[in-house]
Structure formats: structure tokens, C-alpha cells
Design a protein around this motif. Structure first.
Motif: not given
Ligand code: 6PG
Length: 250
Positions: A1-10, A226-231
């Protein structure tokens, strides 16, 4: 399962810190409601200073401080009163201004002249607090990270030995270009978290942010890759200046 990545642009740095503060409050409230406690690892450097100040000023009343437990994802090899101390910065901007029990605060013992010994002691502190044995990793509710212009995060610098660590939780990491040791969480700890949030502000981070989020250089060259929380969840809080080289689609 790939890590959901949220990009919050402010838009502005202040908007970034406001959004990050709301994430800390939401994450703390949920964790205490679901698990009775909230565990957070703070980052150092200059970027989070305004976040800590904002939380102390605006959120102190709405947070369950007695159920919140503070750790650090890395530390400079200096005593707590040194101006370089990440603990010292968080103490002065946040922890000394809120009703948190001193027993809930776990600084890295970087005053220890032996950086490796300090790392070992902190690893045992984590193992005891999270009740994890060999081969197991603590699961923080939230780990805050920054990113350097070279793509380092915590004190995981490009092409340094700590990047290879697979079983330790905390190591001393010699950083040749700083001619100094740092004490840092390892990648397995970062990637075991429920949520990792990067705070990246300023035009000097635009090129590296583009590389880390959209580039194809080897990850070892840009450890933040390399920072990709597995769960877990990965959130990038970025302001307009830092995001200036990202494609619109990012
Ligand atoms: C440290 C940090 C480090 C920091 C980056 C970004 O101890 O310095 O943990 O990883 O987050 O160097 O630093 P700035 O926020 O100062 O740009």
C-alpha cells in the motif's frame, strides 16, 4: 500500500503555521479520544519556531496537555541551554508556556559528551515508553519534520551512515560537512508513525522541494524522499515561496 501523500499549499508562512497548528490540535484531540494519549516528536531548526509560538499563544487552553508526550526527532550534540539546542528552542517557545507536566517531556540527552551513548540512552527511553522490544518500532501519533536545502530531514543527511540503519531507533550520525555529530531518529522510526508532517517554508527550499516531490534523483541523495510511513499519513505543509518550482499538478 503506497503512502497517502497530502500536499497542503499555503500562501504565506503564517498561513502554513496556522494550518500546521490546526493539524497538531486535531491529531492530539483524536489520539487522546481514541487511545488516551498523544505522542509527538518535535523537529528542530528555525522553521517550527513560529508554529510552537502560535500553539503556545492560541491553543494552550484547548489541548489536553497532561495526556500529551513530547519527544524530539533529532538533536544537535549540545547541552539544553546551548542556542543550537532543538530542545531549548521548543522549551522557550512552547513547553515553558503551557501546563504540561515535566514528566511528559523527553529531551534527547545531548549534554552527554558521548553522542553514541546519548543515542543509546534515548533509544532505551523510547523502547520503555512505547513498550517495544528488538525488531519492533514505536508508533508515534505525529512526527514533525523540516527539510534542509540539501534534502536532509531530522539529522539524516545525504550519504551519511544513519541512512542505512534498519534496526536501531536512534543513532549518533557524524555529519562531515558540519564537522559535528547529530543524534537522530532512524528511518524505521519515521516510517512507523501514524502521521509525519513536513513544514517547508521559503524560496531557498523551492529547488529541493521540487526534487523531493517530483524529481527522479536517487533517494539517498535527498533523504526526505525516504520518509514514507508504511501504515500512516504523510503531509507536506508548504508555503507559496517553497512551492514555486512545483508543477501545478503536484
Ligand atoms: C535540525 C533539524 C533539521 C531541520 C532542517 C531545516 O536539527 O536542524 O531537525 O532537520 O529541520 O535543517 O532547518 P530550517 O527549518 O532551519 O530550514
Amino acid at each position: 500500500m503506497s503512502t497517502p501523500v497530502e500536499l497542503r499549499r499555503l500562501t504565506t508562512p503564517q498561513d502554513l503555521f496556522q494550518a500546521a497548528a490546526e493539524e497538531v490540535i486535531r491529531s492530539a484531540t483524536d489520539a487522546v479520544a481514541q487511545r488516551g494519549r498523544f505522542t509527538i516528536a518535535l523537529s528542530g531548526g528555525s522553521t517550527p519556531r513560529n508554529l510552537y509560538t502560535l500553539i503556545a499563544a492560541n491553543a494552550s487552553a484547548s489541548l489536553p496537555w497532561d495526556r500529551m508526550f513530547f519527544f524530539w526527532s533529532d538533536e544537535r550534540h549540545v547541552p539544553p541551554d546551548d542556542p543550537e539546542s532543538n530542545y531549548g528552542m521548543a522549551r522557550d517557545t512552547l513547553l515553558s508556556k503551557v501546563a504540561i507536566p515535566p514528566a511528559n517531556i523527553f529531551p534527547i540527552p545531548a549534554e552527554n559528551p558521548d553522542a553514541s551513548a546519548a543515542a543509546e540512552i534515548y533509544e532505551q527511553t523510547l523502547r520503555k515508553f512505547f513498550a517495544v522490544g528488538p525488531g519492533e518500532f514505536p508508533r508515534f501519533d505525529l512526527i514533525l519534520l523540516g527539510m534542509g536545502p540539501d534534502g536532509h530531514t531530522a539529522s539524516l543527511f545525504p550519504e551519511t551512515s544513519a541512512l542505512q540503519e534498519k534496526s536501531r531507533l536512534v543513532v549518533a550520525n557524524w555529519v562531515e560537512k558540519l564537522k559535528a555529530s547529530r543524534i537522530t531518529f532512524t528511518l524505521p522510526v519515521l516510517n512507523a508513525a501514524r502521521c509525519v508532517a513536513f513544514l517547508v517554508s521559503g524560496a531557498d527550499k523551492a529547488a529541493v522541494l521540487h526534487e523531493v516531490l517530483e524529481g527522479d534523483s536517487p533517494a539517498e541523495k535527498y533523504p526526505s524522499k525516504l520518509v514514507r510511513p508504511s501504515e500512516g499519513k504523510l503531509i507536506w505543509f508548504v508555503d507559496r515561496a517553497a512551492a514555486s518550482e512545483l508543477s501545478a499538478a503536484a
